[in-house]
Design a protein around this motif. Structure first.
Motif, PDB file in Angstrom:
ATOM      1  N   ARG A  57       0.849  -1.203   0.000  1.00 39.29           N
ATOM      2  CA  ARG A  57       0.000   0.000   0.000  1.00 39.29           C
ATOM      3  C   ARG A  57       0.882   1.250   0.000  1.00 39.29           C
ATOM      4  O   ARG A  57       0.631   2.201  -0.740  1.00 39.29           O
ATOM      5  CB  ARG A  57      -0.938   0.004   1.201  1.00 39.29           C
ATOM      6  N   ASP A  88      -1.344  -1.439 -10.348  1.00 39.63           N
ATOM      7  CA  ASP A  88      -1.109  -2.885 -10.217  1.00 39.63           C
ATOM      8  C   ASP A  88      -0.985  -3.308  -8.757  1.00 39.63           C
ATOM      9  O   ASP A  88      -1.537  -4.331  -8.347  1.00 39.63           O
ATOM     10  CB  ASP A  88       0.153  -3.304 -10.978  1.00 39.63           C
ATOM     11  N   VAL A  91      -4.388  -3.133  -7.039  1.00 42.22           N
ATOM     12  CA  VAL A  91      -5.212  -4.269  -7.477  1.00 42.22           C
ATOM     13  C   VAL A  91      -4.815  -5.516  -6.697  1.00 42.22           C
ATOM     14  O   VAL A  91      -5.676  -6.296  -6.263  1.00 42.22           O
ATOM     15  CB  VAL A  91      -5.088  -4.494  -9.007  1.00 42.22           C
ATOM     16  N   GLN A  92      -3.521  -5.720  -6.472  1.00 42.58           N
ATOM     17  CA  GLN A  92      -3.038  -6.888  -5.726  1.00 42.58           C
ATOM     18  C   GLN A  92      -3.597  -6.931  -4.314  1.00 42.58           C
ATOM     19  O   GLN A  92      -3.902  -8.000  -3.797  1.00 42.58           O
ATOM     20  CB  GLN A  92      -1.511  -6.893  -5.655  1.00 42.58           C
ATOM     21  N   ILE A  93      -3.715  -5.772  -3.680  1.00 39.18           N
ATOM     22  CA  ILE A  93      -4.232  -5.772  -2.301  1.00 39.18           C
ATOM     23  C   ILE A  93      -5.754  -5.619  -2.253  1.00 39.18           C
ATOM     24  O   ILE A  93      -6.338  -5.567  -1.183  1.00 39.18           O
ATOM     25  CB  ILE A  93      -3.538  -4.713  -1.417  1.00 39.18           C
ATOM     26  N   GLN A  94      -6.382  -5.545  -3.414  1.00 42.25           N
ATOM     27  CA  GLN A  94      -7.836  -5.553  -3.557  1.00 42.25           C
ATOM     28  C   GLN A  94      -8.534  -4.428  -2.795  1.00 42.25           C
ATOM     29  O   GLN A  94      -9.561  -4.620  -2.154  1.00 42.25           O
ATOM     30  CB  GLN A  94      -8.397  -6.913  -3.143  1.00 42.25           C
ATOM     31  N   ASP A  95      -7.968  -3.226  -2.895  1.00 47.54           N
ATOM     32  CA  ASP A  95      -8.553  -2.031  -2.288  1.00 47.54           C
ATOM     33  C   ASP A  95      -9.368  -1.315  -3.371  1.00 47.54           C
ATOM     34  O   ASP A  95      -8.820  -0.595  -4.202  1.00 47.54           O
ATOM     35  CB  ASP A  95      -7.435  -1.130  -1.749  1.00 47.54           C
ATOM     36  N   ARG A  96     -10.684  -1.517  -3.364  1.00 53.77           N
ATOM     37  CA  ARG A  96     -11.533  -0.990  -4.444  1.00 53.77           C
ATOM     38  C   ARG A  96     -11.505   0.531  -4.537  1.00 53.77           C
ATOM     39  O   ARG A  96     -11.459   1.098  -5.619  1.00 53.77           O
ATOM     40  CB  ARG A  96     -12.965  -1.491  -4.265  1.00 53.77           C
ATOM     41  N   ILE A  99      -8.242   1.423  -6.012  1.00 50.13           N
ATOM     42  CA  ILE A  99      -8.221   1.115  -7.447  1.00 50.13           C
ATOM     43  C   ILE A  99      -8.921   2.232  -8.221  1.00 50.13           C
ATOM     44  O   ILE A  99      -8.403   2.724  -9.233  1.00 50.13           O
ATOM     45  CB  ILE A  99      -8.890  -0.254  -7.728  1.00 50.13           C
ATOM     46  N   ILE A 129     -16.356   1.385 -10.707  1.00 49.42           N
ATOM     47  CA  ILE A 129     -16.092   0.982  -9.313  1.00 49.42           C
ATOM     48  C   ILE A 129     -16.763   1.940  -8.337  1.00 49.42           C
ATOM     49  O   ILE A 129     -17.407   1.528  -7.368  1.00 49.42           O
ATOM     50  CB  ILE A 129     -14.574   0.928  -9.045  1.00 49.42           C
TER      51      ILE A 129
END
Length: 176
Positions: A57, A88, A91-96, A99, A129
């Protein structure tokens, strides 16, 4: 003499009009920047530290800040690479929310580079999103940006629609 731009003109933060004489230029050139804002070396140092401790992050934040500084310097290709790397990681840590923010920032870089269709694609990705997040500030920002790129592309009816939507989503401080 220093003066700032008006908020109603929707200009980027940090934009100012400055008039200096030769003596002031010598002083400006002799002072090292101490703040983080637009200080590329401090953001790179932050990225180095965040990478070493594997803070994805923090790495994304540093890369995003580097991208914005590079954009302000007119180094668009490097800014785009840095912005994509930040996206990228988020996206890997899936923080909408992150993103959506990174898509918007990447759109702003493309827009500054004159790559309007790429900017439009980024703003639409973010908007997809943001509609689910109940973030009126980012929603208004994306609608406004889509209004601008639509008008640049000559799609005035679409631009009008987006500007209307931006006005329906008040975003508090810094609102339209």
């Amino acid at each position: 003499i220093v003066t700032g731009s008006q908020k109603a003109m929707m200009l980027p933060p940090g934009l100012a009009f400055v008039a200096v004489n030769d003596r002031a230029w010598k002083r400006i050139e002799s002072v090292k920047p101490h703040a983080y804002y637009n200080n590329l070396s401090k953001y790179r140092k932050s990225l180095e530290i965040r990478t070493r401790i594997e803070d994805r992050r923090g790495m994304a934040a540093a890369l995003g800040n580097i991208a914005l500084v590079l954009k302000h310097q007119g180094q668009y290709d490097e800014a785009i690479r840095s912005g994509k790397a930040a996206l990228d990681l988020i996206v890997q840590i899936q923080d909408r929310r992150g993103i959506a923010n990174e898509w918007t920032k990447l759109g702003e870089i493309y827009e500054s580079a004159g790559r309007i269709l790429d900017a439009q694609k980024c703003y639409k990705e973010s908007l997809t999103i943001v509609r689910d997040l109940d973030d009126t500030s980012l929603l208004a920002r994306n609608f406004s940006s889509l209004g601008y790129v639509s008008s640049v592309l000559g799609n005035y009816v679409e631009a009008y629609f987006f500007y209307q939507e931006a006005g329906r989503n008040p975003c508090g401080e810094g609102s339209l």
